[in-house]
Design an enzyme around this catalytic site. Structure first.
Site, PDB file in Angstrom:
ATOM      1  N   GLU A 192      24.431  79.705  44.396  1.00 38.17           N
ATOM      2  CA  GLU A 192      23.582  80.498  45.300  1.00 38.17           C
ATOM      3  C   GLU A 192      23.022  81.716  44.574  1.00 38.17           C
ATOM      4  O   GLU A 192      21.834  82.046  44.700  1.00 38.17           O
ATOM      5  CB  GLU A 192      24.408  80.945  46.509  1.00 38.17           C
ATOM      6  CG  GLU A 192      23.681  81.882  47.457  1.00 38.17           C
ATOM      7  CD  GLU A 192      24.635  82.760  48.243  1.00 38.17           C
ATOM      8  OE1 GLU A 192      24.179  83.813  48.737  1.00 38.17           O
ATOM      9  OE2 GLU A 192      25.827  82.410  48.343  1.00 38.17           O
ATOM     10  N   ASP A 220      19.000  82.114  43.968  1.00 31.15           N
ATOM     11  CA  ASP A 220      18.276  83.279  44.482  1.00 31.15           C
ATOM     12  C   ASP A 220      17.314  83.809  43.416  1.00 31.15           C
ATOM     13  O   ASP A 220      16.149  84.102  43.692  1.00 31.15           O
ATOM     14  CB  ASP A 220      19.285  84.354  44.901  1.00 31.15           C
ATOM     15  CG  ASP A 220      18.602  85.627  45.373  1.00 31.15           C
ATOM     16  OD1 ASP A 220      17.908  85.591  46.394  1.00 31.15           O
ATOM     17  OD2 ASP A 220      18.771  86.665  44.705  1.00 31.15           O
ATOM     18  N   ASP A 250      22.085  80.020  52.301  1.00 32.70           N
ATOM     19  CA  ASP A 250      22.867  79.975  51.060  1.00 32.70           C
ATOM     20  C   ASP A 250      22.821  78.586  50.428  1.00 32.70           C
ATOM     21  O   ASP A 250      22.730  78.457  49.204  1.00 32.70           O
ATOM     22  CB  ASP A 250      24.324  80.360  51.336  1.00 32.70           C
ATOM     23  CG  ASP A 250      24.493  81.834  51.684  1.00 32.70           C
ATOM     24  OD1 ASP A 250      23.523  82.595  51.481  1.00 32.70           O
ATOM     25  OD2 ASP A 250      25.572  82.201  52.165  1.00 32.70           O
ATOM     26  N   GLU A 293      19.508  78.045  48.631  1.00 34.27           N
ATOM     27  CA  GLU A 293      19.501  78.738  47.348  1.00 34.27           C
ATOM     28  C   GLU A 293      20.396  78.031  46.332  1.00 34.27           C
ATOM     29  O   GLU A 293      20.030  77.904  45.147  1.00 34.27           O
ATOM     30  CB  GLU A 293      19.966  80.188  47.532  1.00 34.27           C
ATOM     31  CG  GLU A 293      18.953  81.062  48.242  1.00 34.27           C
ATOM     32  CD  GLU A 293      19.427  82.495  48.409  1.00 34.27           C
ATOM     33  OE1 GLU A 293      18.569  83.389  48.437  1.00 34.27           O
ATOM     34  OE2 GLU A 293      20.656  82.713  48.516  1.00 34.27           O
TER      35      GLU A 293
END
Length: 249
Positions: free
Chosen positions: A63, A67, A136, A139
């Site tokens: 994650e 991101d 989450d 990502e």
């Protein structure tokens, strides 16, 4: 008389998981070289906690990577798509594209909630529909795809799922609190903003985060949320109020 084959419970589970992610890959038209990365992207910490004897790893590190990859790829697309936009306008639009509600929509459209590996407690409390969890997972999937296939394949996926929505005007220039605070600080040349997670508490299915935002090392505000992003947004909101009151004095 025919004999029945009996499989250990964990072997049946492994076969079910493998079949589940083969189905996802076929649906998306993406074949992972390292399927462990794909499985990890959909493995919630609550699942790991219930299978400690097995070599499961949750998706939090992926994650983190995803991101950054999302920010880079969306920034590149916006930079090339809108050459007349200022840095501030690009920042606002990117924030709208990569904010949690948008990531949840992307995850739902791809039906990612159906593939998440959850612990029983998280499952019973509706984890598959929890916005922070879905954001989450999206990502984490981007992070896994980047490691396995590279940036070009990530951009190809986003060109099918995200970039058309930008072209269609689905995102506004509405700013989130972090972006508002960033612009406020930049406008007055006040210095460097930094966000810190002070505390994580509660079980995996009911996690709570406490965040604070610093300006040049001095605390401006704190916030509490069900996700790191929400806590940071609330800290930024408090900081904006604090800076505004300070200016009025």
């Amino acid at each position: 008389m025919a004999r029945h084959r009996y499989y250990p419970k964990n072997q049946k589970l492994q076969e079910k998981i493998k079949k589940q992610f083969q189905e996802l890959q076929e649906k998306m038209g993406i074949l992972f070289d390292n399927e462990k990365l794909l499985t990890q992207a959909f493995t919630h910490s609550s699942y790991v906690n219930e299978h400690r004897k097995k070599p499961y790893e949750d998706n939090e590190r992926l994650e983190f990577l995803g991101d950054a990859v999302l920010e880079l790829t969306v920034s590149k697309f916006l930079f090339n798509k809108y050459p007349a936009m200022s840095e501030g306008e690009l920042t606002k639009l990117r924030a709208a594209v990569v904010c949690e509600p948008s990531l949840v929509k992307f995850a739902n459209e791809l039906e990612f909630g159906n593939y998440v590996l959850l612990g029983k407690g998280e499952e019973m409390t509706g984890g598959r529909q929890r916005p922070a969890l879905l954001a989450d997972v999206f990502e984490a999937f981007i992070g896994a795809l980047y490691l396995d296939q590279g940036l070009e394949v990530v951009e190809k996926l986003l060109a099918q799922t995200v970039f058309p929505k930008i072209d269609d005007g689905n995102f506004t220039y509405a700013m989130d609190f972090k972006s508002q605070l960033q612009e406020l600080v930049q406008r007055d040349s006040q210095g460097l903003l930094q966000y810190q997670i002070l505390q994580e508490k509660g079980p995996a299915h009911n996690r709570e985060f406490i965040s604070r935002v610093l300006l040049n090392g001095s605390e401006l505000g704190t916030g509490i949320g069900r996700s790191k992003k929400e806590a940071e947004q609330k800290a930024a909101q408090v900081a904006i109020t604090a800076l505004t009151l300070l200016k009025e004095q």
